[in-house]
Scaffold this motif. Structure first.
Motif, short mmCIF file in Angstrom:
data_model
loop_
_atom_site.label_atom_id
_atom_site.label_comp_id
_atom_site.label_asym_id
_atom_site.label_seq_id
_atom_site.Cartn_x
_atom_site.Cartn_y
_atom_site.Cartn_z
N PHE A 244 89.79 -0.84 -5.36
CA PHE A 244 91.08 -1.25 -4.80
C PHE A 244 91.25 -2.77 -4.77
CE2 PHE A 244 90.38 2.98 -2.86
CZ PHE A 244 91.48 3.62 -3.40
N LYS A 245 90.53 -3.46 -5.62
CA LYS A 245 90.63 -4.92 -5.67
C LYS A 245 92.05 -5.37 -6.01
CE LYS A 245 88.42 -8.98 -7.75
NZ LYS A 245 87.43 -9.45 -8.77
N ASN A 246 92.60 -6.27 -5.20
CA ASN A 246 93.97 -6.80 -5.37
C ASN A 246 95.05 -5.73 -5.28
OD1 ASN A 246 92.96 -9.44 -5.73
ND2 ASN A 246 92.62 -9.06 -7.92
N ILE A 247 94.73 -4.61 -4.63
CA ILE A 247 95.73 -3.59 -4.32
C ILE A 247 95.82 -3.51 -2.80
CG2 ILE A 247 96.35 -1.14 -4.47
CD1 ILE A 247 94.72 -0.97 -7.07
N PRO A 248 96.88 -4.04 -2.19
CA PRO A 248 96.97 -4.08 -0.72
C PRO A 248 97.11 -2.68 -0.12
CG PRO A 248 99.02 -4.85 -1.72
CD PRO A 248 98.06 -4.63 -2.85
N LEU A 249 96.09 -2.23 0.58
CA LEU A 249 96.05 -0.84 1.02
C LEU A 249 97.05 -0.51 2.11
CD1 LEU A 249 92.24 0.02 0.83
CD2 LEU A 249 94.04 0.40 -0.86
N GLU A 250 97.54 -1.53 2.84
CA GLU A 250 98.53 -1.22 3.87
C GLU A 250 99.87 -0.84 3.26
OE1 GLU A 250 100.64 -5.13 3.43
OE2 GLU A 250 98.88 -4.10 2.66
N LYS A 251 100.07 -1.17 1.97
CA LYS A 251 101.32 -0.81 1.29
C LYS A 251 101.18 0.47 0.47
CE LYS A 251 102.99 -5.57 0.84
NZ LYS A 251 103.28 -6.67 -0.12
N MET A 252 99.96 1.00 0.37
CA MET A 252 99.71 2.17 -0.47
C MET A 252 99.78 3.46 0.33
SD MET A 252 99.17 1.61 -3.67
CE MET A 252 100.46 0.37 -3.59
N ASN A 253 100.14 4.53 -0.37
CA ASN A 253 99.95 5.88 0.15
C ASN A 253 98.94 6.52 -0.79
OD1 ASN A 253 100.22 8.76 0.61
ND2 ASN A 253 102.04 8.25 1.82
N THR A 254 97.70 6.67 -0.33
CA THR A 254 96.60 7.04 -1.22
C THR A 254 96.10 8.46 -0.93
OG1 THR A 254 95.88 4.74 -1.28
CG2 THR A 254 94.31 6.38 -2.06
N SER A 255 96.17 9.30 -1.94
CA SER A 255 95.60 10.64 -1.85
C SER A 255 94.21 10.61 -2.46
CB SER A 255 96.48 11.63 -2.62
OG SER A 255 95.82 12.88 -2.73
N MET A 256 93.25 11.19 -1.74
CA MET A 256 91.88 11.26 -2.26
C MET A 256 91.45 12.72 -2.37
SD MET A 256 89.85 8.01 -0.65
CE MET A 256 90.13 8.31 1.09
N THR A 257 91.26 13.18 -3.60
CA THR A 257 90.84 14.56 -3.82
C THR A 257 89.33 14.64 -3.61
OG1 THR A 257 92.67 14.88 -5.35
CG2 THR A 257 90.92 16.51 -5.42
N ILE A 258 88.95 14.75 -2.36
CA ILE A 258 87.54 14.80 -1.98
C ILE A 258 87.41 15.79 -0.84
CG2 ILE A 258 87.64 12.90 -0.29
CD1 ILE A 258 84.87 13.25 -2.93
N ASN A 259 86.36 16.60 -0.87
CA ASN A 259 86.24 17.69 0.10
C ASN A 259 84.95 17.60 0.92
OD1 ASN A 259 88.73 19.45 -0.51
ND2 ASN A 259 87.90 19.04 -2.53
N ALA A 260 83.83 18.02 0.37
CA ALA A 260 82.59 18.02 1.16
C ALA A 260 82.25 16.63 1.73
CB ALA A 260 81.44 18.57 0.32
N PRO A 261 82.32 15.55 0.93
CA PRO A 261 82.00 14.22 1.47
C PRO A 261 83.24 13.45 1.94
CG PRO A 261 81.60 14.30 -0.92
CD PRO A 261 82.47 15.46 -0.54
N ALA A 262 84.29 14.16 2.36
CA ALA A 262 85.54 13.48 2.74
C ALA A 262 85.33 12.46 3.84
CB ALA A 262 86.58 14.52 3.17
N ALA A 263 84.47 12.75 4.81
CA ALA A 263 84.24 11.83 5.93
C ALA A 263 83.69 10.49 5.43
CB ALA A 263 83.28 12.45 6.93
N TRP A 264 82.78 10.55 4.47
CA TRP A 264 82.18 9.32 3.95
C TRP A 264 83.17 8.51 3.12
CZ3 TRP A 264 79.69 13.80 4.83
CH2 TRP A 264 78.51 13.74 5.58
N LEU A 265 83.94 9.19 2.27
CA LEU A 265 84.90 8.47 1.43
C LEU A 265 86.02 7.88 2.26
CD1 LEU A 265 84.62 8.14 -1.68
CD2 LEU A 265 83.20 9.94 -0.75
N LEU A 266 86.47 8.61 3.28
CA LEU A 266 87.50 8.06 4.16
C LEU A 266 86.97 6.84 4.91
CD1 LEU A 266 90.28 8.14 5.51
CD2 LEU A 266 89.36 9.79 7.16
#
Length: 244
Positions: A71-93
């Protein structure tokens, strides 16, 4: 307006970052991250079982350095990001939140979705890590945490899409999806000391990812039935009063 985003991620975090920025420059309004299979099953890229699978069907993320590059140079406060992650969702979040904080933003500014649907991994895809009970606890822990700490986040995306890909008919897909949502919410009520107000907010943040196959009439009927049944489940089974 609807968020427009393509499901994307490949080879390395650096290459995926370049792709995301190109897509955003062409009018895409959000991000949908595809993770590779080692990441989806909780392995680092240099682990022996990851050999031959790194970066093939998504982006490999093993640590915060990878996430910051992604996410370098992508301002995350302006993004709506979907992450297709299930078992390790807690870690990726947690890595996503930490990356946003390193960019200078707070978690309350973040919006997006973690798929976080472990049930359909047992039913269709197979990228589970833990037995069902601890898996459900992780799923509901994320729901509890985000509802109060990351209020614009959708903590679970009930994913019936993969059920039909694995051979379910449209009506079977619908049945299993609603059963999954009911199961998660009932587990949440049973194991959490959650107020009715917070529970209503939680139900409002549950999202669905539904297949749309070639049977036009059946699929259209399925979606009408889906919304009507979910309304009935929310109001009658879970006593939700807020119509929104």
């Amino acid at each position: 307006p609807w968020v427009i985003r393509t499901y994307a991620g490949h080879s390395t975090a650096e290459a995926s970052n370049k792709l995301y920025k190109e897509n955003l420059s062409k009018g895409q309004t959000g991000l949908s991250v595809a993770f590779d299979l080692p990441t989806q099953t909780g392995y680092d890229s240099d682990f022996i079982l990851s050999k031959g699978e790194v970066g093939k069907v998504g982006v490999p993320i093993s640590h915060i350095g990878n996430m910051m590059t992604l996410f370098k140079n992508i301002p995350l406060e302006k993004m709506n990001t979907s992450m297709t992650i299930n078992a390790p969702a807690a870690w990726l979040l947690s890595l996503y939140i930490a990356t946003a904080e390193k960019q200078g933003f707070t978690k309350k500014q973040l919006s997006g979705t973690t798929q976080n649907d472990i049930t359909k991994e047992y039913l269709s895809r197979g990228t589970y890590i833990f037995p069902p009970e601890p898996s459900l606890k992780l799923t509901t822990d994320i729901i509890n945490y985000t509802t109060s700490e990351v209020p614009k986040w959708n903590p679970m995306n009930v994913c019936s899409y993969h059920l039909q890909e694995a051979g379910a008919t449209p009506d079977q897909e619908l049945s299993f999806a609603l059963a999954t949502a009911i199961g998660i919410l009932e587990y949440l009520k049973k194991t959490s000391n959650i107020s009715s107000e917070l529970f209503e907010k939680t139900v409002g943040r549950i999202s669905f990812f539904v297949n749309s196959g070639m049977k036009f009439i059946t699929e259209t009927a399925k979606m009408i039935a889906f919304t009507e049944l979910w309304e009935e489940i929310c109001t009658k089974r879970f006593k939700i009063k807020n119509p929104k």
